[in-house]
Design a protein around this motif. Structure first.
Motif, mmCIF file in Angstrom:
data_model
loop_
_atom_site.group_PDB
_atom_site.id
_atom_site.type_symbol
_atom_site.label_atom_id
_atom_site.label_comp_id
_atom_site.label_asym_id
_atom_site.label_seq_id
_atom_site.Cartn_x
_atom_site.Cartn_y
_atom_site.Cartn_z
ATOM 1 N N GLU A 292 -2.206 21.524 -8.004
ATOM 2 C CA GLU A 292 -2.358 20.107 -7.681
ATOM 3 C C GLU A 292 -3.284 19.896 -6.492
ATOM 4 N N GLY A 293 -3.793 20.984 -5.904
ATOM 5 C CA GLY A 293 -4.707 20.875 -4.774
ATOM 6 C C GLY A 293 -4.031 20.865 -3.422
ATOM 7 N N LEU A 294 -2.708 21.024 -3.376
ATOM 8 C CA LEU A 294 -1.988 21.029 -2.108
ATOM 9 C C LEU A 294 -2.193 22.358 -1.398
ATOM 10 N N VAL A 295 -2.378 22.300 -0.081
ATOM 11 C CA VAL A 295 -2.631 23.510 0.702
ATOM 12 C C VAL A 295 -1.355 24.327 0.838
ATOM 13 N N GLU A 296 -1.441 25.626 0.490
ATOM 14 C CA GLU A 296 -0.283 26.512 0.569
ATOM 15 C C GLU A 296 -0.493 27.683 1.517
ATOM 16 N N GLY A 297 -1.725 27.900 1.984
ATOM 17 C CA GLY A 297 -1.958 29.010 2.901
ATOM 18 C C GLY A 297 -3.432 29.214 3.159
ATOM 19 N N VAL A 298 -3.711 30.215 3.989
ATOM 20 C CA VAL A 298 -5.086 30.609 4.289
ATOM 21 C C VAL A 298 -5.198 32.109 4.067
#
Length: 551
Positions: A292-298
């Motif tokens: 969905e394009g939500l940020v989950e990490g780097v």
């Protein structure tokens, strides 16, 4: 926080009853022995015989592992630290030092990535400008400056748009300041000054964009009247002038400085693909986003050296060509097998148990006995099923005395009679009469073998007579030819074993020289009779390897 290890006990890609039953039984044993995170799995579709066993014993089908390639989600496990695009740079600097990170995903109101803020590039903007005049440059909104300073607004005009402004400090004498005012473009000026009423008045009368009064100095009411007339915004901050300068420079919203061209990876992406992108690309990190394009990490290069939490215990095979895809990319901690040795190596010492018994279930049964642990009733039934399946109810030449000695012990624990149970197994599990496709019949119990630089592909199916096989012989032959061409095999063959008469037929797709070198009596074109041959592993494979080494 690192993910806990997952230890999968798994057989080969074309699992038979011995492969599935030994995986479930050995996982149960190792769990009782205290191995954390261990569970049984399978690397392929179970056959009819195995399904019959699991249904009869009310045992769930093990989890399917399509592959165990390390993925981004396996190593990027830290809690994600992100920053809203409207937050000032001062907040970003605080997060950098608080969490010891060097890059921040910049997100919108919904938590979707809009950019990537790199510590090095962001600080260069403020600390190492290319030209001295850039030290004065402020790119921010008045509301962002107010937030960063914790200031009180005396008058604000159009505070939301981001503007390019120049920062100055009102530290001159009034006479020289008056001359300076005549030279500036006032609507582009931010002026910071303390309790200097004359400087404040000159600045407001000139119509500058923003006056910041430091040290909580009082504001003259007449000054406010003039500010409203000239449309000059005024903020009062409790910080001194030096800190007001610093914080105003740090008021730039992070969305302005963020890199809009950033790399995005998904949690399920292969770690190897991330490695290639980071090593060959120009970017030092990637934002991990959900579908969905939500940020989950780097993800950074440091993640590339982290170990996958997935570990394997191989049962009923010890060759990577037969293992679940990706097995060479994770740690194999144990091997429990009864086949010939394969050709893989490990970086660390492992537990490797290989005995020439009739089945892997026989080997696992002896490990229960050595540990002084009695398998549960259902597990004993699984062990008995695998033993009977692989030894063809003790008729296979691979059967050993240990296999036979295990039968009474497993019968007692499972409550099953091995003769009756074995007959049920093979009656339920013969795929030849089930209507299965020719391709499925070939690959139900299929293994590859290497000889020099050539590959042999050998399937096996058990029947109670050859009648159905002869009805489907042409169909099976055509499919074998396709398999040989697709896989590039020197020989593709199907061993059809009559467990009642203890004979086999070998249907082959090979070179035109095969009838002259194979060494078995030819019954028809591409078909050979193998009298007394029941075991692919112990009787057929050694013979074929010898034949093709000499060819």
């Amino acid at each position: 926080m690192a993910k806990p290890d997952k230890v999968f006990v798994v057989g080969h890609r074309n699992p038979d009853s011995d492969s599935i039953c030994s995986a479930i039984a050995y996982a149960d044993l190792r769990s009782q022995q205290g191995l954390p995170g261990v569970k049984a799995a399978r690397a392929g579709t179970i056959n009819l015989q195995t399904q019959f066993v699991l249904d009869l014993l009310s045992v769930a089908v093990p989890e399917l592992l399509s592959d165990v390639h390390p993925r981004v989600k396996d190593v990027v496990t830290e809690k994600v630290i992100s920053i809203h695009q409207s937050a000032p740079m001062s907040k970003a600097i605080e997060l950098y030092h608080q969490h010891h990170i060097r890059m921040l995903p910049v997100v919108d109101d919904d938590g979707r990535a809009t950019g990537l803020l790199l510590l090095e590039r962001a600080t260069e903007f403020f600390l190492v400008p290319a030209a001295p005049e850039k030290l004065r440059r402020i790119r921010a909104s008045l509301s962002s400056i107010q937030s960063c300073l914790g200031a009180t607004a005396q008058h604000l005009s159009n505070p939301e748009p981001i503007e390019d402004l120049d920062l100055h400090v009102g530290a001159r004498r009034e006479a020289s300041f008056s001359r300076w005012v005549d030279e500036i473009v006032p609507e582009k000026i931010i002026l910071i000054t303390g309790d200097r009423p004359g400087i404040q008045r000159l600045a407001v009368e000139a119509g500058i964009r923003l006056l910041i009064i430091s040290g909580n100095s009082p504001v003259d009411q007449q000054l406010l009247v003039t500010a409203r007339e000239k449309n000059v915004s005024i903020l009062v901050s409790h910080y001194d002038t030096a800190n007001c300068v610093w914080l105003t420079r740090m008021a730039t919203p992070v969305g302005v400085l963020a890199e809009p061209d950033f790399m995005v990876v998904k949690p399920n992406d292969l770690l190897e693909d991330l490695r290639v992108k980071l090593i060959l690309g120009k970017q030092s990190g990637a934002i991990v986003c959900s579908a969905e394009g939500l940020v989950e990490g780097v993800a950074t290069k440091s993640h590339l050296i982290k170990n996958s939490p997935v570990k394997l215990v191989l049962v009923d095979h010890n060759e990577l060509s037969q293992a679940v895809p990706g097995a060479d990319k994770v740690q194999i901690i144990e091997v429990i097998d009864h086949h010939r040795l394969g050709n893989f190596h490990t970086d660390l010492p492992i537990k490797f148990i290989n005995q020439p018994l009739g089945s892997t279930c026989s080997l696992v049964s002896t490990l229960y006995q050595q540990a002084g642990i009695e398998p549960k009733k259902k597990v004993a039934g699984l062990l008995l099923a695998g033993l009977l399946s692989d030894t063809l109810i003790l008729k296979s030449p691979t059967t050993t005395e240990i296999d036979r000695q295990l039968i009474p012990w497993l019968e007692k624990l499972s409550g099953l009679d091995h003769q009756e149970f074995g007959s049920q197994l093979f009656a339920a599990g013969s795929p030849m009469a089930s209507g299965a496709s020719a391709r499925k019949l070939i690959f139900t119990d299929f293994k590859e073998y290497g000889v020099d630089n050539r590959l042999l592909g050998l399937g096996q199916v058990e029947v109670v007579n050859f009648h159905t096989f002869h009805q489907r012989q042409d169909e099976l032959m055509a499919e074998l030819q396709k398999v040989r061409e697709e896989k590039g095999y020197e020989l593709a063959a199907l061993l059809v074993t009559d467990i009642v008469m203890e004979n086999s037929l070998l249907l082959t797709a090979g070179s035109s020289e095969l009838p002259y070198i194979i060494g078995y009596p030819q019954e028809a074109d591409n078909l050979y009779r193998l009298k007394g041959v029941l075991s692919r592993k112990k009787q057929l494979v050694p013979h074929l390897l010898k034949v093709f080494k000499g060819a």
